[in-house]
Design an enzyme around this catalytic site. Sequence first.
Site, mmCIF file in Angstrom:
data_model
loop_
_atom_site.group_PDB
_atom_site.id
_atom_site.type_symbol
_atom_site.label_atom_id
_atom_site.label_comp_id
_atom_site.label_asym_id
_atom_site.label_seq_id
_atom_site.Cartn_x
_atom_site.Cartn_y
_atom_site.Cartn_z
ATOM 1 N N HIS A 11 2.967 -3.881 9.390
ATOM 2 C CA HIS A 11 1.772 -4.404 8.716
ATOM 3 C C HIS A 11 0.831 -5.038 9.735
ATOM 4 O O HIS A 11 -0.155 -5.659 9.357
ATOM 5 C CB HIS A 11 2.166 -5.469 7.692
ATOM 6 C CG HIS A 11 2.998 -4.967 6.548
ATOM 7 N ND1 HIS A 11 2.715 -3.806 5.876
ATOM 8 C CD2 HIS A 11 4.101 -5.493 5.941
ATOM 9 C CE1 HIS A 11 3.603 -3.633 4.907
ATOM 10 N NE2 HIS A 11 4.463 -4.630 4.940
ATOM 11 N N ARG B 244 -4.725 1.699 0.482
ATOM 12 C CA ARG B 244 -4.706 1.716 -0.996
ATOM 13 C C ARG B 244 -5.900 0.913 -1.495
ATOM 14 O O ARG B 244 -6.311 -0.052 -0.817
ATOM 15 C CB ARG B 244 -3.402 1.073 -1.489
ATOM 16 C CG ARG B 244 -3.234 1.100 -2.993
ATOM 17 C CD ARG B 244 -1.928 0.442 -3.423
ATOM 18 N NE ARG B 244 -1.679 0.687 -4.831
ATOM 19 C CZ ARG B 244 -0.680 0.142 -5.519
ATOM 20 N NH1 ARG B 244 0.180 -0.665 -4.909
ATOM 21 N NH2 ARG B 244 -0.523 0.402 -6.802
ATOM 22 N N SER C 165 0.811 -1.227 0.000
ATOM 23 C CA SER C 165 0.000 0.000 0.000
ATOM 24 C C SER C 165 0.838 1.270 0.000
ATOM 25 O O SER C 165 0.304 2.360 0.175
ATOM 26 C CB SER C 165 -0.921 -0.013 1.229
ATOM 27 O OG SER C 165 -1.729 -1.152 1.216
ATOM 28 N N ASN D 288 11.635 9.174 -9.657
ATOM 29 C CA ASN D 288 12.914 9.441 -8.995
ATOM 30 C C ASN D 288 13.286 8.338 -8.006
ATOM 31 O O ASN D 288 14.440 7.914 -7.955
ATOM 32 C CB ASN D 288 12.885 10.815 -8.327
ATOM 33 C CG ASN D 288 13.017 11.911 -9.371
ATOM 34 O OD1 ASN D 288 13.477 11.667 -10.483
ATOM 35 N ND2 ASN D 288 12.598 13.123 -9.035
ATOM 36 N N THR E 261 4.287 1.331 1.590
ATOM 37 C CA THR E 261 5.162 1.358 2.769
ATOM 38 C C THR E 261 6.528 1.977 2.447
ATOM 39 O O THR E 261 7.004 2.870 3.156
ATOM 40 C CB THR E 261 5.384 -0.078 3.301
ATOM 41 O OG1 THR E 261 4.190 -0.825 3.103
ATOM 42 C CG2 THR E 261 5.787 -0.079 4.753
HETATM 43 P P1 A3P Z 1 2.914 -1.574 -7.609
HETATM 44 O O1 A3P Z 1 3.318 -3.001 -7.441
HETATM 45 O O2 A3P Z 1 1.453 -1.448 -7.946
HETATM 46 O O3 A3P Z 1 3.765 -0.820 -8.576
HETATM 47 P P2 A3P Z 1 4.809 -1.495 -0.345
HETATM 48 O O4 A3P Z 1 5.981 -0.620 -0.179
HETATM 49 O O5 A3P Z 1 3.755 -1.305 0.704
HETATM 50 O O6 A3P Z 1 5.200 -2.922 -0.525
HETATM 51 O O7 A3P Z 1 4.069 -1.043 -1.693
HETATM 52 C C1 A3P Z 1 4.673 -1.235 -2.950
HETATM 53 C C2 A3P Z 1 3.820 -0.556 -3.986
HETATM 54 O O8 A3P Z 1 3.955 0.879 -3.829
HETATM 55 C C3 A3P Z 1 4.262 -0.895 -5.399
HETATM 56 O O9 A3P Z 1 3.080 -0.833 -6.199
HETATM 57 C C4 A3P Z 1 5.223 0.258 -5.684
HETATM 58 O O10 A3P Z 1 5.480 0.481 -7.052
HETATM 59 C C5 A3P Z 1 4.432 1.416 -5.055
HETATM 60 N N1 A3P Z 1 5.250 2.590 -4.801
HETATM 61 C C6 A3P Z 1 6.397 2.701 -4.109
HETATM 62 N N2 A3P Z 1 6.879 3.950 -4.168
HETATM 63 C C7 A3P Z 1 6.008 4.660 -4.924
HETATM 64 C C8 A3P Z 1 5.970 6.022 -5.365
HETATM 65 N N3 A3P Z 1 6.927 6.893 -5.081
HETATM 66 N N4 A3P Z 1 4.921 6.406 -6.136
HETATM 67 C C9 A3P Z 1 3.941 5.537 -6.461
HETATM 68 N N5 A3P Z 1 3.936 4.238 -6.074
HETATM 69 C C10 A3P Z 1 4.959 3.808 -5.313
#
Ligand code: A3P
Length: 302
Positions: free
Chosen positions: A111, A133, A54, A234, A56
């Site tokens: 989590h 999310r 979501s 970035n 993290t």
């Molecule tokens: P997707 O797999 O849909 O691309 P977590 O950190 O909770 O595991 O979540 C990972 C998800 O957050 C991934 O989604 C990742 O690409 C997305 N994510 C991480 N940094 C992000 C950012 N700066 N902007 C948008 N999404 C981001």
Amino acid sequence: MQEIMEVSDGKNHGLMSHRGFMLIKGIHDPDEVDMIRNLEIKESDVLVVTYPKSGTIWMQQILLLLEAKGDLTAINKHSTFSNGELVPWIEVKGYIEAFIKAQPPRMRVSHLPFSLLPSALSQKKGKVIYVARNPKDVLVSYFHFHKVANMLETPTDFDNFFEKFMRGDVFGSSWFEHIKMWYLHKDDLNMLFLTYEEMIKDLHSAVERIALFLGSEVTDEQLADVVKHSTFNNMKKIPQANYERVPSHLLSHQKGMFMRKGTIGDWKNHFTVAQNERFDDTFRREMEGIPLDFIWDIKDIV
Ligand code: A3P
């Protein structure tokens, strides 16, 4: 991360249910998880709570940047593999001692469900940021992550994973239970409730709200730097932020990236019509009476 490397031999450890919540064998220790409930919490403690996938790691980057007043180099010189070393998961085996001894501000992600996190939070001690999310995108992101993460079972196919997610047979258990419990307790806690979609829609405003909530003293210029270094494009280029240096026995980087698509609505490329209808039915039933609206499509934010 060092501790994860020590506790995990990279094999698929499987899940274990603890007090009705799914943990990962080898990564979590039920006795240690139980110790978290009674941890002393300081006013300066910051805990980011998410259901997996979501945002993290996005929040890890934002918290670190706010602390460093937008100076990316100041963060990167302190971590070897990833931001997870600087803003670790509180529930990972072997991490509690470090949390107790850490200098303020102690910043952690988690989590865990509401019922397993420190009860002191309910006395409005410390600060909690919950990031939610839309669950269809969570499911898709989680499916892809299961292919990369060696501590999780590799799904046979999407349909199979869809069923597991709907049953809550994944680390984190039911998305519905997770969000409901946290949302229903939000006024008991010192909590900022954010959504991934509002961060996508207007990252600057989201970072401003986080800074205000944390009492971060940053200038407009520094805030703009925080935003700049935490955009998807970035972060994707920053090894510590994008997790590409996490050792390959934990994440099989050749099978996919942690920072995958970072958008809203990818579920449309995965769900069948029947799965979508089923999901909507479950969502309506489970979320009845919970005043939460999600954005399900990137087109809906423009
Ligand atoms: P997707 O797999 O849909 O691309 P977590 O950190 O909770 O595991 O979540 C990972 C998800 O957050 C991934 O989604 C990742 O690409 C997305 N994510 C991480 N940094 C992000 C950012 N700066 N902007 C948008 N999404 C981001």
